[in-house]
Scaffold this motif. Structure first.
Motif, mmCIF file in Angstrom:
data_model
loop_
_atom_site.group_PDB
_atom_site.id
_atom_site.type_symbol
_atom_site.label_atom_id
_atom_site.label_comp_id
_atom_site.label_asym_id
_atom_site.label_seq_id
_atom_site.Cartn_x
_atom_site.Cartn_y
_atom_site.Cartn_z
ATOM 1 N N VAL A 75 0.851 -1.193 0.000
ATOM 2 C CA VAL A 75 0.000 0.000 0.000
ATOM 3 C C VAL A 75 0.881 1.235 0.000
ATOM 4 O O VAL A 75 1.841 1.342 0.777
ATOM 5 C CB VAL A 75 -0.926 0.009 1.232
ATOM 6 N N HIS A 76 0.566 2.180 -0.875
ATOM 7 C CA HIS A 76 1.369 3.404 -0.967
ATOM 8 C C HIS A 76 0.457 4.589 -1.262
ATOM 9 O O HIS A 76 -0.643 4.450 -1.792
ATOM 10 C CB HIS A 76 2.442 3.278 -2.040
ATOM 11 N N ASP A 77 0.938 5.786 -0.884
ATOM 12 C CA ASP A 77 0.195 7.029 -1.062
ATOM 13 C C ASP A 77 1.014 8.004 -1.902
ATOM 14 O O ASP A 77 2.229 7.861 -2.049
ATOM 15 C CB ASP A 77 -0.097 7.714 0.280
ATOM 16 N N ALA A 78 0.350 9.021 -2.419
ATOM 17 C CA ALA A 78 1.021 10.196 -2.979
ATOM 18 C C ALA A 78 0.854 11.317 -1.966
ATOM 19 O O ALA A 78 -0.266 11.646 -1.590
ATOM 20 C CB ALA A 78 0.400 10.575 -4.321
ATOM 21 N N VAL A 79 1.955 11.891 -1.504
ATOM 22 C CA VAL A 79 1.884 12.896 -0.448
ATOM 23 C C VAL A 79 2.132 14.295 -0.978
ATOM 24 O O VAL A 79 1.287 15.176 -0.873
ATOM 25 C CB VAL A 79 2.877 12.567 0.689
ATOM 26 N N HIS A 80 3.297 14.536 -1.562
ATOM 27 C CA HIS A 80 3.630 15.893 -2.016
ATOM 28 C C HIS A 80 4.054 15.898 -3.481
ATOM 29 O O HIS A 80 3.416 16.540 -4.308
ATOM 30 C CB HIS A 80 4.744 16.477 -1.146
ATOM 31 N N THR A 81 5.120 15.173 -3.816
ATOM 32 C CA THR A 81 5.651 15.243 -5.179
ATOM 33 C C THR A 81 4.956 14.291 -6.139
ATOM 34 O O THR A 81 5.083 14.439 -7.345
ATOM 35 C CB THR A 81 7.154 14.914 -5.181
ATOM 36 N N GLY A 82 4.259 13.298 -5.600
ATOM 37 C CA GLY A 82 3.680 12.257 -6.432
ATOM 38 C C GLY A 82 4.458 10.964 -6.386
ATOM 39 O O GLY A 82 3.974 9.925 -6.851
ATOM 40 N N ALA A 83 5.677 10.992 -5.833
ATOM 41 C CA ALA A 83 6.448 9.759 -5.668
ATOM 42 C C ALA A 83 5.727 8.845 -4.682
ATOM 43 O O ALA A 83 5.146 9.318 -3.706
ATOM 44 C CB ALA A 83 7.854 10.077 -5.156
ATOM 45 N N PRO A 84 5.727 7.536 -4.918
ATOM 46 C CA PRO A 84 5.020 6.623 -4.008
ATOM 47 C C PRO A 84 5.653 6.616 -2.615
ATOM 48 O O PRO A 84 6.856 6.383 -2.468
ATOM 49 C CB PRO A 84 5.177 5.260 -4.687
ATOM 50 N N VAL A 85 4.850 6.867 -1.593
ATOM 51 C CA VAL A 85 5.272 6.791 -0.200
ATOM 52 C C VAL A 85 4.614 5.567 0.411
ATOM 53 O O VAL A 85 3.391 5.427 0.381
ATOM 54 C CB VAL A 85 4.870 8.065 0.575
ATOM 55 N N LEU A 86 5.408 4.643 0.951
ATOM 56 C CA LEU A 86 4.865 3.424 1.533
ATOM 57 C C LEU A 86 4.067 3.775 2.779
ATOM 58 O O LEU A 86 4.582 4.407 3.706
ATOM 59 C CB LEU A 86 5.979 2.440 1.875
ATOM 60 N N THR A 87 2.806 3.344 2.819
ATOM 61 C CA THR A 87 1.927 3.674 3.931
ATOM 62 C C THR A 87 2.462 3.126 5.243
ATOM 63 O O THR A 87 2.382 3.772 6.284
ATOM 64 C CB THR A 87 0.514 3.121 3.666
ATOM 65 N N ASP A 88 3.015 1.923 5.203
ATOM 66 C CA ASP A 88 3.555 1.286 6.408
ATOM 67 C C ASP A 88 5.068 1.237 6.298
ATOM 68 O O ASP A 88 5.631 0.385 5.605
ATOM 69 C CB ASP A 88 2.978 -0.129 6.557
ATOM 70 N N CYS A 89 5.753 2.150 6.970
ATOM 71 C CA CYS A 89 7.210 2.125 7.012
ATOM 72 C C CYS A 89 7.664 2.863 8.273
ATOM 73 O O CYS A 89 6.854 3.450 8.991
ATOM 74 C CB CYS A 89 7.835 2.742 5.757
ATOM 75 N N LEU A 90 8.955 2.814 8.553
ATOM 76 C CA LEU A 90 9.499 3.468 9.738
ATOM 77 C C LEU A 90 9.453 4.990 9.590
ATOM 78 O O LEU A 90 8.918 5.711 10.432
ATOM 79 C CB LEU A 90 10.934 3.007 9.978
ATOM 80 N N THR A 91 10.025 5.480 8.493
ATOM 81 C CA THR A 91 10.117 6.916 8.214
ATOM 82 C C THR A 91 10.134 7.103 6.705
ATOM 83 O O THR A 91 10.664 6.258 5.982
ATOM 84 C CB THR A 91 11.414 7.509 8.821
ATOM 85 N N TRP A 92 9.531 8.205 6.232
ATOM 86 C CA TRP A 92 9.573 8.483 4.805
ATOM 87 C C TRP A 92 9.961 9.934 4.567
ATOM 88 O O TRP A 92 9.702 10.812 5.380
ATOM 89 C CB TRP A 92 8.228 8.182 4.131
ATOM 90 N N PHE A 93 10.613 10.148 3.425
ATOM 91 C CA PHE A 93 11.010 11.485 2.980
ATOM 92 C C PHE A 93 10.574 11.636 1.524
ATOM 93 O O PHE A 93 10.948 10.829 0.674
ATOM 94 C CB PHE A 93 12.526 11.683 3.075
ATOM 95 N N ASP A 94 9.785 12.651 1.239
ATOM 96 C CA ASP A 94 9.308 12.930 -0.116
ATOM 97 C C ASP A 94 10.140 14.082 -0.664
ATOM 98 O O ASP A 94 10.153 15.181 -0.081
ATOM 99 C CB ASP A 94 7.826 13.295 -0.063
ATOM 100 N N CYS A 95 10.846 13.861 -1.765
ATOM 101 C CA CYS A 95 11.883 14.803 -2.210
ATOM 102 C C CYS A 95 11.746 15.195 -3.676
ATOM 103 O O CYS A 95 11.286 14.411 -4.509
ATOM 104 C CB CYS A 95 13.276 14.178 -2.035
ATOM 105 N N PHE A 150 7.944 14.878 5.164
ATOM 106 C CA PHE A 150 8.460 13.662 5.786
ATOM 107 C C PHE A 150 7.544 13.252 6.921
ATOM 108 O O PHE A 150 6.703 14.017 7.399
ATOM 109 C CB PHE A 150 9.891 13.862 6.308
ATOM 110 N N GLY A 151 7.682 12.010 7.346
ATOM 111 C CA GLY A 151 6.916 11.494 8.472
ATOM 112 C C GLY A 151 7.674 10.350 9.107
ATOM 113 O O GLY A 151 8.506 9.704 8.461
ATOM 114 N N THR A 152 7.420 10.091 10.391
ATOM 115 C CA THR A 152 8.134 9.026 11.083
ATOM 116 C C THR A 152 7.226 8.348 12.086
ATOM 117 O O THR A 152 6.096 8.779 12.323
ATOM 118 C CB THR A 152 9.398 9.588 11.772
ATOM 119 N N SER A 153 7.703 7.249 12.661
ATOM 120 C CA SER A 153 6.923 6.452 13.594
ATOM 121 C C SER A 153 7.848 5.901 14.670
ATOM 122 O O SER A 153 9.070 5.916 14.511
ATOM 123 C CB SER A 153 6.230 5.296 12.850
ATOM 124 N N PRO A 154 7.300 5.378 15.778
ATOM 125 C CA PRO A 154 8.138 4.855 16.857
ATOM 126 C C PRO A 154 8.542 3.398 16.676
ATOM 127 O O PRO A 154 9.055 2.780 17.611
ATOM 128 C CB PRO A 154 7.236 5.015 18.091
#
Length: 326
Positions: free
Chosen positions: A106-126, A147-151
């Protein structure tokens, strides 16, 4: 000891050098982008590091022999997804030559349109800051746009194999970034709300991230969601001493009459939302905007700011959905 001018330098053994590099413990990332036709592409990489805070930059090294290398070479944006310790299978999938690596992720488009994995530790959209030639690799420098992160615990890699990194979060870690994650879950022209225990209604929230297309709801029950129809919709605060809100749009994967949700949840037609029973002014305003944008079929992402916030219009999502399924 200094070598004599005429003494021949012994060639470096690349296998031994690779093993020496491998003693440095790293995380594991999946880097993603879209090709010229809008199709998601991705690969596993562990040559990743931060570069700068001002401006916000990071880098990742991409092997020129990778099948996705030409796509990253030509794209103007990419995402880096750091994996958590439960994602060995995801790492192996994106390191493989699978024809459709995104079919089960499962992945989302957040800012640039690059696929961001919905379930991951941390993501950076660049967006791409620069691409530097470096031998058999290229150094891809990205300017971080979101960007986003999780514990969760990180997935480690050392000496050619996965490594566990069990390190409890330090006190206060992520406390300033605690966010309430709410969902605008739509089905057949209706929207899901949850009882707040005080005679009113709130947006449903989740106890964890979406896993295998299913969202576990706070208060009990879970919903199967359309995997390619979940988008970030709004980010805002309601008070200085309250956590912020991340609001996502989503659609259920089957008729809501067959969902079997607990009694504290109820679907309301869009034109019958109980605005007077929703305590938060910010949530009411956000819902009114959502209803208005649903009628027009054109959506935006609201970002709170000191001067009243901004809405970035993202247009009709249907073309993206077609690309995601292709």
């Amino acid at each position: 000891m200094q070598k004599d001018a005429g003494e021949q330098v012994k060639p470096i053994d690349p296998v031994a050098l690779r093993r020496a590099f491998g003693t440095f413990v790293t995380g594991v990332t999946v880097i993603t982008t879209r090709d010229a036709e809008g199709r998601p592409r991705g690969m596993t990489a562990n040559s990743f590091t931060s570069v700068s805070l001002d401006p916000p930059l990071l880098l990742v090294c991409i092997g020129k022999g990778a099948s996705s290398y030409p796509v990253f070479q030509q794209s103007g944006h990419f995402a880096v997804n750091l994996l958590h310790d439960g994602q060995v299978d995801v790492s192996n999938l994106f390191a493989s030559k699978s024809a459709d690596k995104f079919a089960s992720v499962v992945h989302d488009a957040v800012h640039t349109g690059a696929p961001v994995l919905t379930d991951c530790l941390t993501w950076f959209d660049c967006t791409v800051h620069s691409l530097v030639d470096a031998g058999d690799h290229a150094i891809l420098v990205g300017r971080i746009q979101a960007f986003g992160t999780s514990p969760a615990d990180p997935l480690g890699f050392c000496r050619g194999r996965y490594a566990q990194v069990k390190d409890p979060l330090p006190p206060g870690w992520l406390s300033s970034h605690d966010m309430i994650v709410g969902y605008l879950i739509e089905a057949d022209g209706s929207l899901l709300l949850a009882r707040d225990g005080k005679g009113g209604w709130v947006l449903p929230s989740a106890t964890s991230r979406i896993r295998e297309g299913r969202l576990p709801l706070a208060g009990g029950g879970e919903l199967a969601l359309e995997p390619y129809d979940t988008f970030l919709y709004s980010v805002f605060d309601v008070a200085d001493n309250d956590p912020g809100y991340l609001i996502y749009r989503a659609r259920i994967a089957r008729p809501y009459g067959s969902c079997g949700l607990p009694e504290q949840f109820c679907f309301f037609p869009m034109n019958q939302l109980p605005f007077e029973d929703i305590a938060s002014q910010e949530i009411r305003a956000m819902l009114r905007r959502y209803v208005h944008e649903t009628e027009r079929g054109r959506f935006g992402i609201y970002m709170d700011s000191l001067d009243g916030g901004r809405v970035a219009m993202v247009g009709d999502t249907q073309p993206w959905l077609q690309s995601a399924h292709s």
